[in-house]
Design a protein around this motif. Structure first.
Motif, PDB file in Angstrom:
ATOM      1  N   VAL A   1       8.143  23.337   3.087  1.00 42.68           N
ATOM      2  CA  VAL A   1       7.903  21.966   3.488  1.00 42.68           C
ATOM      3  C   VAL A   1       8.346  21.055   2.355  1.00 42.68           C
ATOM      4  O   VAL A   1       8.188  21.392   1.174  1.00 42.68           O
ATOM      5  CB  VAL A   1       6.410  21.736   3.820  1.00 42.68           C
ATOM      6  N   GLN A   2       8.933  19.929   2.690  1.00 48.23           N
ATOM      7  CA  GLN A   2       9.417  19.016   1.666  1.00 48.23           C
ATOM      8  C   GLN A   2       8.255  18.360   0.929  1.00 48.23           C
ATOM      9  O   GLN A   2       7.211  18.072   1.509  1.00 48.23           O
ATOM     10  CB  GLN A   2      10.293  17.926   2.300  1.00 48.23           C
ATOM     11  N   GLU A   3       8.466  18.118  -0.354  1.00 50.30           N
ATOM     12  CA  GLU A   3       7.486  17.378  -1.146  1.00 50.30           C
ATOM     13  C   GLU A   3       7.397  15.956  -0.591  1.00 50.30           C
ATOM     14  O   GLU A   3       8.401  15.274  -0.444  1.00 50.30           O
ATOM     15  CB  GLU A   3       7.934  17.330  -2.611  1.00 50.30           C
ATOM     16  N   PRO A   4       6.185  15.484  -0.242  1.00 43.33           N
ATOM     17  CA  PRO A   4       6.079  14.128   0.311  1.00 43.33           C
ATOM     18  C   PRO A   4       6.477  13.077  -0.717  1.00 43.33           C
ATOM     19  O   PRO A   4       6.064  13.142  -1.876  1.00 43.33           O
ATOM     20  CB  PRO A   4       4.600  14.013   0.691  1.00 43.33           C
ATOM     21  N   GLN A   5       7.295  12.130  -0.285  1.00 43.11           N
ATOM     22  CA  GLN A   5       7.806  11.091  -1.175  1.00 43.11           C
ATOM     23  C   GLN A   5       7.373   9.683  -0.768  1.00 43.11           C
ATOM     24  O   GLN A   5       7.462   8.762  -1.570  1.00 43.11           O
ATOM     25  CB  GLN A   5       9.340  11.156  -1.226  1.00 43.11           C
ATOM     26  N   LEU A   6       6.971   9.517   0.479  1.00 45.62           N
ATOM     27  CA  LEU A   6       6.526   8.206   0.929  1.00 45.62           C
ATOM     28  C   LEU A   6       5.524   8.356   2.055  1.00 45.62           C
ATOM     29  O   LEU A   6       5.420   9.418   2.667  1.00 45.62           O
ATOM     30  CB  LEU A   6       7.700   7.341   1.371  1.00 45.62           C
ATOM     31  N   SER A   7       4.783   7.291   2.297  1.00 50.50           N
ATOM     32  CA  SER A   7       3.761   7.299   3.333  1.00 50.50           C
ATOM     33  C   SER A   7       3.988   6.133   4.277  1.00 50.50           C
ATOM     34  O   SER A   7       4.244   5.004   3.845  1.00 50.50           O
ATOM     35  CB  SER A   7       2.366   7.193   2.710  1.00 50.50           C
ATOM     36  N   ALA A   8       3.858   6.412   5.561  1.00 53.36           N
ATOM     37  CA  ALA A   8       3.995   5.352   6.554  1.00 53.36           C
ATOM     38  C   ALA A   8       2.912   4.295   6.382  1.00 53.36           C
ATOM     39  O   ALA A   8       3.111   3.127   6.723  1.00 53.36           O
ATOM     40  CB  ALA A   8       3.926   5.945   7.958  1.00 53.36           C
ATOM     41  N   LEU A   9       1.759   4.696   5.835  1.00 55.13           N
ATOM     42  CA  LEU A   9       0.674   3.746   5.632  1.00 55.13           C
ATOM     43  C   LEU A   9       0.999   2.731   4.552  1.00 55.13           C
ATOM     44  O   LEU A   9       0.368   1.669   4.479  1.00 55.13           O
ATOM     45  CB  LEU A   9      -0.618   4.486   5.258  1.00 55.13           C
ATOM     46  N   GLU A  10       1.962   3.057   3.701  1.00 55.91           N
ATOM     47  CA  GLU A  10       2.305   2.186   2.586  1.00 55.91           C
ATOM     48  C   GLU A  10       3.603   1.420   2.821  1.00 55.91           C
ATOM     49  O   GLU A  10       4.126   0.777   1.906  1.00 55.91           O
ATOM     50  CB  GLU A  10       2.386   3.029   1.310  1.00 55.91           C
ATOM     51  N   LEU A  11       4.117   1.499   4.060  1.00 53.38           N
ATOM     52  CA  LEU A  11       5.321   0.756   4.423  1.00 53.38           C
ATOM     53  C   LEU A  11       4.944  -0.457   5.251  1.00 53.38           C
ATOM     54  O   LEU A  11       4.027  -0.385   6.084  1.00 53.38           O
ATOM     55  CB  LEU A  11       6.274   1.650   5.226  1.00 53.38           C
ATOM     56  N   PRO A  12       5.607  -1.579   5.042  1.00 51.11           N
ATOM     57  CA  PRO A  12       5.285  -2.774   5.832  1.00 51.11           C
ATOM     58  C   PRO A  12       5.707  -2.605   7.281  1.00 51.11           C
ATOM     59  O   PRO A  12       6.816  -2.187   7.578  1.00 51.11           O
ATOM     60  CB  PRO A  12       6.099  -3.879   5.133  1.00 51.11           C
ATOM     61  N   LEU A  13       4.783  -2.896   8.168  1.00 52.93           N
ATOM     62  CA  LEU A  13       5.074  -2.835   9.602  1.00 52.93           C
ATOM     63  C   LEU A  13       4.556  -4.113  10.255  1.00 52.93           C
ATOM     64  O   LEU A  13       3.444  -4.563   9.946  1.00 52.93           O
ATOM     65  CB  LEU A  13       4.400  -1.624  10.249  1.00 52.93           C
ATOM     66  N   PRO A  14       5.328  -4.715  11.148  1.00 57.08           N
ATOM     67  CA  PRO A  14       4.854  -5.916  11.823  1.00 57.08           C
ATOM     68  C   PRO A  14       3.692  -5.581  12.741  1.00 57.08           C
ATOM     69  O   PRO A  14       3.643  -4.487  13.317  1.00 57.08           O
ATOM     70  CB  PRO A  14       6.085  -6.369  12.624  1.00 57.08           C
ATOM     71  N   PRO A  15       2.722  -6.484  12.890  1.00 53.91           N
ATOM     72  CA  PRO A  15       1.598  -6.217  13.799  1.00 53.91           C
ATOM     73  C   PRO A  15       2.086  -6.074  15.230  1.00 53.91           C
ATOM     74  O   PRO A  15       2.985  -6.787  15.675  1.00 53.91           O
ATOM     75  CB  PRO A  15       0.716  -7.458  13.627  1.00 53.91           C
ATOM     76  N   ALA A  16       1.520  -5.116  15.919  1.00 50.57           N
ATOM     77  CA  ALA A  16       1.915  -4.866  17.304  1.00 50.57           C
ATOM     78  C   ALA A  16       0.743  -5.198  18.220  1.00 50.57           C
ATOM     79  O   ALA A  16      -0.416  -4.893  17.901  1.00 50.57           O
ATOM     80  CB  ALA A  16       2.325  -3.411  17.489  1.00 50.57           C
ATOM     81  N   PRO A  17       0.999  -5.845  19.365  1.00 56.41           N
ATOM     82  CA  PRO A  17      -0.094  -6.152  20.291  1.00 56.41           C
ATOM     83  C   PRO A  17      -0.693  -4.877  20.865  1.00 56.41           C
ATOM     84  O   PRO A  17       0.000  -3.870  21.031  1.00 56.41           O
ATOM     85  CB  PRO A  17       0.600  -6.983  21.380  1.00 56.41           C
ATOM     86  N   GLY A  18      -1.985  -4.908  21.139  1.00 55.91           N
ATOM     87  CA  GLY A  18      -2.634  -3.744  21.717  1.00 55.91           C
ATOM     88  C   GLY A  18      -2.082  -3.437  23.101  1.00 55.91           C
ATOM     89  O   GLY A  18      -1.715  -4.329  23.862  1.00 55.91           O
ATOM     90  N   ASP A  19      -2.010  -2.159  23.422  1.00 59.32           N
ATOM     91  CA  ASP A  19      -1.476  -1.713  24.702  1.00 59.32           C
ATOM     92  C   ASP A  19      -2.531  -0.834  25.354  1.00 59.32           C
ATOM     93  O   ASP A  19      -2.931   0.194  24.789  1.00 59.32           O
ATOM     94  CB  ASP A  19      -0.175  -0.945  24.480  1.00 59.32           C
ATOM     95  N   ALA A  20      -2.981  -1.223  26.540  1.00 62.24           N
ATOM     96  CA  ALA A  20      -4.062  -0.498  27.201  1.00 62.24           C
ATOM     97  C   ALA A  20      -3.664   0.943  27.517  1.00 62.24           C
ATOM     98  O   ALA A  20      -4.468   1.873  27.367  1.00 62.24           O
ATOM     99  CB  ALA A  20      -4.467  -1.223  28.484  1.00 62.24           C
TER     100      ALA A  20
END
Length: 221
Positions: A76-95
């Protein structure tokens, strides 16, 4: 000397030169006693006598009936980044997404309680592609967006957070979208602890980078 392999349900990793085992069949982690650990390390180094190997077979550590690799776990590759630490635009809730995540988390929880980790993985996560990562920037953007959708909906699901439950549920959610990821199981020693997370290539999708790096991978689900 007879050829021996690890039992199919077993995997291990070395921490400070000592093996820690995960038995998927019985949902448990364990170490070997001093003498058995020495014998296992001799086997790992191709220096194990036949009668010593027989002791490991008797303990159901080794078998001559399988063709398992001696590797501690799939690479398995050594982790280099986290999705939690990347900027993401807010998305509207989807039922519909909320309902899907609620159903996936709830059903995964039932499976873990009734049939265990091994069969839950076999029924929900087996795929033809392992260690997948998005091939293009566009694909990676879709992966990040889908992971973000799951995490946002998961906050509204009235089920207590658990790394195993949440990682398996997220992997199922992404697999339905033809996004191949892996659930990585890792362990630490002194004191012992276990943790798991979802990873695509070198990117962690549901945990902080610093948190997962303290664990040594023991199994790729």
């Amino acid at each position: 000397m007879t050829n021996y392999w690890l039992h199919d349900d077993l995997s291990f990793c070395l921490i400070d030169g000592r093996p820690i085992f995960l038995d998927m069949g019985s949902d448990r982690y364990f170490r070997l006693s001093g003498n058995m650990e020495r014998i296992f390390m001799n086997w790992l180094g191709n220096a194990c006598a036949e009668n010593d190997a027989a002791l490991l077979v008797e303990r159901k550590i080794l078998t001559d009936l399988s063709a398992r690799s001696r590797n501690p776990c799939e690479p398995v590759q050594e982790p280099q980044l986290s999705a939690l630490e990347l900027p993401l635009p807010p998305a509207p809730g989807d039922a519909r997404t909320l309902i899907e995540v609620l159903a996936t988390v709830s059903w995964t929880q039932v499976q873990l309680k009734t049939i265990g980790i091994k069969r839950t993985v076999e029924r929900g996560l087996r795929s033809d592609s392992k260690l997948g990562i998005a091939a293009t920037e566009g694909d990676q953007a879709k992966l990040l967006a889908a992971a973000h959708d799951f995490l946002e909906a998961r906050k509204l699901v009235p089920v207590g957070a658990r790394c195993l439950l949440d990682s398996l549920a997220m992997a199922k959610f992404l697999k339905r979208r033809y996004m191949h990821v892996n659930v990585i199981v890792g362990v630490t020693s002194d004191p012992f602890s276990a943790h798991c997370w979802v990873q695509a290539g070198n990117m962690v999708l549901n945990d902080a980078l610093g948190n997962v790096r303290i664990y040594s991978p023991i199994r790729v689900l």
